[in-house]
Design a protein around this motif. Structure first.
Motif, PDB file in Angstrom:
ATOM      1  N   ALA A 193       0.946  -1.225  -0.015  1.00  0.00           N
ATOM      2  CA  ALA A 193       0.161   0.054   0.040  1.00  0.00           C
ATOM      3  C   ALA A 193       1.031   1.148  -0.016  1.00  0.00           C
ATOM      4  N   LEU A 194       2.046   1.170   0.812  1.00  0.00           N
ATOM      5  CA  LEU A 194       2.905   2.484   0.708  1.00  0.00           C
ATOM      6  C   LEU A 194       3.458   2.499  -0.344  1.00  0.00           C
ATOM      7  N   LEU A 195       4.008   1.472  -1.218  1.00  0.00           N
ATOM      8  CA  LEU A 195       4.613   1.511  -2.449  1.00  0.00           C
ATOM      9  C   LEU A 195       3.678   2.249  -3.594  1.00  0.00           C
ATOM     10  N   ALA A 196       2.430   1.454  -3.419  1.00  0.00           N
ATOM     11  CA  ALA A 196       1.478   2.028  -4.525  1.00  0.00           C
ATOM     12  C   ALA A 196       1.102   3.627  -4.253  1.00  0.00           C
ATOM     13  N   TYR A 197       1.146   4.082  -3.107  1.00  0.00           N
ATOM     14  CA  TYR A 197       0.778   5.402  -2.309  1.00  0.00           C
ATOM     15  C   TYR A 197       2.059   6.265  -3.191  1.00  0.00           C
ATOM     16  N   LEU A 198       3.316   5.795  -2.799  1.00  0.00           N
ATOM     17  CA  LEU A 198       4.630   6.802  -3.264  1.00  0.00           C
ATOM     18  C   LEU A 198       4.559   6.793  -4.817  1.00  0.00           C
ATOM     19  N   ARG A 199       4.084   5.784  -5.424  1.00  0.00           N
ATOM     20  CA  ARG A 199       4.071   5.719  -6.797  1.00  0.00           C
ATOM     21  C   ARG A 199       3.014   6.909  -7.454  1.00  0.00           C
ATOM     22  N   GLU A 200       2.034   6.802  -6.800  1.00  0.00           N
ATOM     23  CA  GLU A 200       1.013   7.716  -7.086  1.00  0.00           C
ATOM     24  C   GLU A 200       1.149   9.308  -6.851  1.00  0.00           C
ATOM     25  N   LEU A 201       1.956   9.379  -5.702  1.00  0.00           N
ATOM     26  CA  LEU A 201       2.276  10.560  -5.105  1.00  0.00           C
ATOM     27  C   LEU A 201       3.464  11.274  -6.238  1.00  0.00           C
ATOM     28  N   VAL A 202       4.579  10.359  -6.465  1.00  0.00           N
ATOM     29  CA  VAL A 202       5.408  10.881  -7.546  1.00  0.00           C
ATOM     30  C   VAL A 202       4.722  11.472  -8.919  1.00  0.00           C
ATOM     31  N   ASP A 203       3.756  10.613  -9.236  1.00  0.00           N
ATOM     32  CA  ASP A 203       2.908  10.954 -10.433  1.00  0.00           C
ATOM     33  C   ASP A 203       2.250  12.311 -10.589  1.00  0.00           C
ATOM     34  N   SER A 204       1.772  12.258  -9.159  1.00  0.00           N
ATOM     35  CA  SER A 204       0.748  13.566  -9.038  1.00  0.00           C
ATOM     36  C   SER A 204       1.850  15.024  -9.121  1.00  0.00           C
ATOM     37  N   LYS A 205       2.973  14.556  -8.638  1.00  0.00           N
ATOM     38  CA  LYS A 205       3.913  15.817  -8.520  1.00  0.00           C
ATOM     39  C   LYS A 205       4.498  16.044  -9.900  1.00  0.00           C
ATOM     40  N   ARG A 206       4.722  15.207 -10.792  1.00  0.00           N
ATOM     41  CA  ARG A 206       4.837  15.151 -12.194  1.00  0.00           C
ATOM     42  C   ARG A 206       3.665  16.154 -12.802  1.00  0.00           C
ATOM     43  N   ARG A 207       2.498  15.797 -12.644  1.00  0.00           N
ATOM     44  CA  ARG A 207       1.478  16.426 -13.276  1.00  0.00           C
ATOM     45  C   ARG A 207       1.352  17.892 -12.874  1.00  0.00           C
ATOM     46  N   ALA A 208       1.665  18.117 -11.360  1.00  0.00           N
ATOM     47  CA  ALA A 208       1.194  19.287 -10.916  1.00  0.00           C
ATOM     48  C   ALA A 208       2.428  19.693  -9.669  1.00  0.00           C
TER      49      ALA A 208
END
Ligand code: HEM
Length: 408
Positions: A193-208
């Motif tokens: 769950a932590l890994l999935a969240y970190l991936r999503e967080l990195v993606d969101s920082k790339r987008r915005a």
């Protein structure tokens, strides 16, 4: 029969080590500055406990931090083969698990984003979180300082540093606490769950992108390029692991050192200009990292006349080195006015702590707040009843304190 009895080697799982690692590794007890011991899980390691030897070992390129090297060496030196550590591949490809030139590339990209300004930018938010936590504590006459203050402050600071959105912080805290626990079942459950969240967080920082460390890391670039998506996730994970427990336990063990030395605490209360030096002494005397992360010999290495064979795990005992009398006069005594320069609590050499300026800023604000708000704080139990935890950190499960002066 215990491993200690079977091998005749000192055990880093023993209650004596867990309660008092500095005394356990004193050179008289273990027969010199370099010796063998059994670490958690039955792993035979070479311990480097002398100050000069530890500094040397921390800069010796023959002591590798490469993950593949680690895997091979651990398998070769583990007594109980069934107990092989699970390596979560996605989370380990970071600078603390690498040698140059990989380390140089990863670290230089992080240095570009994690500037002194990035730490200083956090000052107002560290001050306001500290105030809120102290307000919450002030309504009680007694509290567990670990739960009420030492854990939540560094967690909030890391969320702010990385730019974890406010609504996500509770579940983030939940996964991270589980991942950091000593409970293999909780760790296994929380990691995906932590890994999935970190991936999503990195993606969101790339987008915005925003003005936070993770957004700056996503954009950081040098002549070798940028961090790959996997490296970004692993680096974020490293910052969390390296930045959370360490600061939590500097506050916990540090406050304990002050409370069990009331003369030093009174001196600090009288003259707050002593605080920066006192924090260095807290780091030296009972710092949060007992042993540096394991290194592995790529070839036979001689240290202080002892030959460590190739392919051996090496634990550099920062806690013991920081008490070495050859470097620190009366090293076992706690003196907030001593010049503690040169302590190894933040490591040394190429892996020297990236977050040291932030850790110093955060603990300065934390101790200032605690000393101002609760000048009569006292330990609520006998120091010998405090429950120190196994593992690489000098960790207290809880720190029961009385916050106000008792009524007369
Ligand atoms: C009191 C607080 C802290 C202490 C005592 C501490 C201690 C250490 C030590 C001893 C090392 C070297 C480990 C080794 O060589 O095996 C290290 C490395 C590191 N620390 Fe800290 N640390 C603290 C806070 C932080 C914070 C707040 C952050 C970031 C948010 C951080 C990030 C790192 C990173 C990324 C590394 C790896 C550096 C590299 O491999 O080049 N630390 N720390």
């Amino acid at each position: 029969m215990s491993i200690e009895q079977a091998t005749g080697l000192p055990s880093m799982d023993s209650p004596e080590y867990i309660t008092n690692p500095q005394v356990f590794f004193s050179q008289e007890k273990c027969g010199g500055p370099v010796f063998q011991a059994v670490a958690a899980g039955g792993l035979k390691v070479w311990v480097v406990a002398g100050y000069a030897e530890a500094r040397k070992a921390l800069t010796d390129p023959r002591l590798s931090k490469n993950v593949d090297m680690a895997r091979r060496s651990i398998l070769a030196n583990l007594d109980r083969k069934a107990n092989v550590m699970a390596f979560a591949v996605d989370l380990v490809s970071h600078m603390l698990n690498s040698d140059p030139p990989d380390h140089t590339r990863l670290r230089s990209l992080v240095n570009k984003a994690f500037t002194a300004r990035a730490s200083e930018r956090l000052r107002p938010s560290i001050e306001s979180t500290t105030r809120k936590l102290l307000d919450g504590m002030a309504v009680h006459s007694e509290t567990d300082l670990m739960e009420a203050f030492a854990h939540p402050l560094p967690m909030a600071v890391l969320c702010e540093l990385l730019g974890v959105p406010q609504p996500d912080r509770e579940r983030f805290d939940h996964w991270l606490s589980a991942r950091m626990s000593n409970d293999p079942q909780r760790i296994t459950m929380a990691a995906p769950a932590l890994l999935a969240y970190l991936r999503e967080l990195v993606d969101s920082k790339r987008r915005a992108p925003a003005d936070d460390l993770l957004s700056h890391l996503v954009q950081a670039q040098n002549s070798d390029g940028r961090l790959s998506p996997e490296e970004l996730v692993a680096t974020t994970f490293l910052l969390l692991v390296a930045g959370h427990e360490t600061t939590v336990h500097l506050i916990g063990a540090g406050m304990t050192s002050l409370l069990v030395h009331p003369d030093q605490l009174a001196r600090l209360q009288r003259d707050r200009r002593l605080l920066p030096g006192a924090i260095e002494e807290l780091l030296r005397y009972d710092g949060p990292v007992k042993t540096a992360t394991l290194r592995f010999t790529t070839e036979p290495v001689e240290l202080a006349g002892t030959l460590i064979p190739a392919n051996s795990p090496v634990a550099i005992a920062l806690a013991a080195a920081n008490r070495d009398e050859t470097q620190f006069t009366a090293g076992d005594s706690f003196d907030i006015t001593r010049p503690s320069v040169g302590h190894l609590a933040f490591g040394h050499g190429i892996h020297y702590c990236v977050g040291a300026p932030l850790a110093r800023l955060e603990t300065d604000i934390a101790f200032t707040g605690l000393l101002d708000r609760f000048p009569y704080m006292q330990l609520l139990c006998d120091p010998s009843d405090l429950q120190w935890q196994p593992g690489m950190f000098r960790a207290l499960a809880s720190l029961p304190v009385r916050l106000q002066a008792p009524h007369r």
